[in-house]
Every structure is written in C-alpha cells, then in structure tokens.
Design an enzyme around this catalytic site. Sequence first.
Site, PDB file in Angstrom:
ATOM      1  N   CYS A   1      41.894  58.025  19.627  1.00  0.00           N
ATOM      2  CA  CYS A   1      40.676  58.763  19.271  1.00  0.00           C
ATOM      3  C   CYS A   1      40.252  59.671  20.435  1.00  0.00           C
ATOM      4  O   CYS A   1      41.003  60.576  20.790  1.00  0.00           O
ATOM      5  CB  CYS A   1      39.575  57.809  18.827  1.00  0.00           C
TER       6      CYS A   1
ATOM      7  N   HIS B   1      42.384  55.506  14.124  1.00  0.00           N
ATOM      8  CA  HIS B   1      42.214  54.220  14.797  1.00  0.00           C
ATOM      9  C   HIS B   1      43.267  53.238  14.299  1.00  0.00           C
ATOM     10  O   HIS B   1      43.081  52.633  13.241  1.00  0.00           O
ATOM     11  CB  HIS B   1      40.813  53.675  14.528  1.00  0.00           C
TER      12      HIS B   1
ATOM     13  N   GLU C   1      43.808  50.361  15.267  1.00  0.00           N
ATOM     14  CA  GLU C   1      43.220  49.009  15.223  1.00  0.00           C
ATOM     15  C   GLU C   1      42.421  48.773  13.947  1.00  0.00           C
ATOM     16  O   GLU C   1      42.052  47.643  13.643  1.00  0.00           O
ATOM     17  CB  GLU C   1      42.348  48.773  16.468  1.00  0.00           C
TER      18      GLU C   1
END
Lengths: 257, 199
Positions: free
Chosen positions: B77, B177, B179
């Site tokens: 990001c 992202h 994650e």
Amino acid sequence: MLSRRIIPCLDVREGRVVKGVRFRDHVDMGDIVDLALRYRDEGADELVFYDISASPQGRSVDRGWVERVSRLIDIPFCVAGGIRDVDTARAVLHAGADKISINTPALERPALISELAEAFGVQCVVVGIDSIREVDGEWRVRSYTGDPDHTRELPIRTLDWIAEAVRLGAGEIVLNCMDNDGVRTGYDIAQLQAARAVCPVPLIASGGAGASVHFAAAFIEADVDGALAASVFHSGRIAIPALKRELADQAIDIRRQ
Amino acid sequence: MRVVIVDAGGANTGSVRYAFERLDIDAALVTDAASIRAADRVILPGVGTAAQVMARLQQLDLVNVLRTLDRPLLGICVGMQLLFESSEEGEVAGLGLLPGRVSRLRGGPGLRVPHMGWSTLRATRADTLIDGVDGAQAYFVHSFAAPVTDDCVLAGDHGQAFAAAVRRGHIAGTQFHPERSAAVGARVLRNFLSPAFEA
C-alpha cells in the site's frame, strides 16, 4: 473493475456474537471467530463488528477479540461502537481492524472525523448514519439508536450530514435507513439514491434487506458500493453464495472466490 | 527464513504479521537497521499518509538502509508508493528505488475515491510475484496510486490504469492489501517468500 461488496454485520457483546432486539432478549449466536470464518468461507467481502456493549456503557471496545479476529480473518473488517477519540481508534486499528466506524460520537463532535482522518487517513474512517423520514418528508438523523429508550431526534438533515461528514474526512458512509430496518421489505432506494447524489466516497446501504432482489435493487438503482445486512445472513434466510450467483447473473460485478 | 516487518507506524503492521503467521512464518516487527540487513525478506507496510510513513522512516534513520538493501523487499500500500521517487500526497520524496511519481486518483462519475474494495488484477507481464493471480480480485483501499511503468507487473483499473503490483529485481510492491485479500493475498505472499523470487 471494482466489485460491489456484500457485508454481514455482527453484533458483539462481551466477545460473543449475539442477536435480538438490541439491548433486549439477546440470543447467543456463537463465538465471534467461528462466525467470522464462516462468513469468510461463504464469500463475504468484508465484515462489520458492532460492539453493542461498549457504546452505551461509555467504555471502549475490548481489543482482545479484535486481535483474535485479525489473526484468523483474511478479509477486511470494520469495528463500530464505543470509539470516541483518536486513542481508542488507534488501539482498535493496531489490534488489527482495517476501519473504524463512528456514529453518535461524530454527531456530538464532528471534529472527531477530521482528527481520525488526519491520524489514520480517510480510508480508515467510516461514518455510520441512522436516518429516518419525518412527517414533513425530510430525512433526518438520529443518535444513540443502539438503545431505543435513549434515541435522540436531531434537527440535522441526513443529506446535509453526509456532505459534512465527507467534507470533514469520512472515507466511507454507511447509511442505515431506520424506516426499513428489520422489516425485510428492501432497502430504501429513494433515500439511497438521494444520498448517492451527494456522496463522492463509497456508500454502503443498510436496513431492510430481506431477499436477493433487494441487494440487486440497491446496486442497480441506487449505485451503492456495498450492501450490509445482519439478520437475513444470521438466520440463513439468505445464503451468500446463492446471493452472489444471483447478482452475477444480473451482470452486477461481484467478487468470485 | 527470517522475515521482518518494518514498523513504520502504520496501523496494519499487526495484520501483516498475522498474515505471515497464517503461512507459518513468524515475522518480527523491527525498527533497527541491523535486523533489516540480516533478514531474508523485508516487508514495508503502510497505512496512513506517505508523509507520515516517510517521516517515521527518517526518524528511525532507515531511509538509507532501505535504499541500499540487497535482500527482497516488499512494500504494501503506502509502503509500495514510497518505493517511487515522489508522491503528490503531501509532496513528499519517496525512497526513489523505482522511477515515477505517485499521484491522486482522479475519480469521476461512478468512480469513488478512495478506491475501496475488491478490484480485478491484470497481469502486464509474467513474474514470480504474481504467479496464479492474473484475473483475480484483491482488496484495495487507497486514494493515491503509482503509474503503470515498466516495473508494473499487475495493473488495476479505476477509470484509469494504475500499478497494482510492481517488481524490479529484489524490489517488489503491492498497492492492494495481501493480508486482507483472502487466498489471492496469501498466494502473493507465498510467491514473495519462495526461492524462485530470488532466481
């Protein structure tokens, strides 16, 4: 292409997911992580956890369960309830939440929106709005809606508040149309359309989902970015995989797994 | 394998650590040069503004460490945006590891900014980093984006094409992202960890 989001909302009390009329007759739905994983597996695009024990009791969210969820969940999630200042927001975000949602505290002190946006970026800051149509035909906001005995009528027009919240730094608006909440007759399309016209950031529909066609209407007619629902998902009345298939069949851009 | 996450003060450092935990990797949060230089893989996450993260890196005296690193580095990001020369966000200079300037998404009718949600990834060339993810969707939350340059391996589209993932030698980054991008995100992280990434 950006997909339209399907967002289950889970009420959390004392680290457990509950359902029922808020503050009354709570039924334990199970462990927060189990339910979060179930929705993740079914294809939810994002989750919202509403900490119903935090806000009215004037305490902040217990970051223990936020951490547990963050550890195991690999889709984004937002935490709402009991966030009244930058420090609490930081604790929740650092525990692993992707976004925080504020409602009554933002109405009481709009500068909170700017403070959060400056500290964490607008992408973390969601403003939740509870809105009702009054007898003069105007939509106006309500605060303290978590507790029916303490809900306050405010003189603020919903559309004005959306514009103001965005100006102050809201990165997303969740518009809960209270007239439709819990009745399962569909989202308030007229209100969402009016909100869409004044809302340049992502807009999430809330309140009224009872069938797949209601989601389709919100996406097609009101051009919302996401649709949130609680009871229809918890009860199994709407299964997310079937819902997503139906939406995809109508050429609505939906995430595939 | 030693994986370290540079703790640049962003709010998603915990989530990134948990993502590696789900891959059975215990990634340490670090703020010192020695740990970064000794690592096999370095992650630079970032939630917040480019200026905030860059200021924090300067404070920690890590700018030069990251610039001269020879181990695989993955920016996430804002962490990816800082790999570039500069950002329009706060008119801040980045690490300058990749040529180009990060600018604000233009938006427009039907195009909300921030660009928030699951968005399609389109491979612009083959690379280990993006094996198995062409055409999939990943989770994005951003208002600024890097241009599609020769270093771009995945493009995203939000009314304008932008770099969704980049790769040049040992330098890599994702605008989305990983994650929070379910199986697609885990795949990208595994690709980054794989020996093939260094080949």
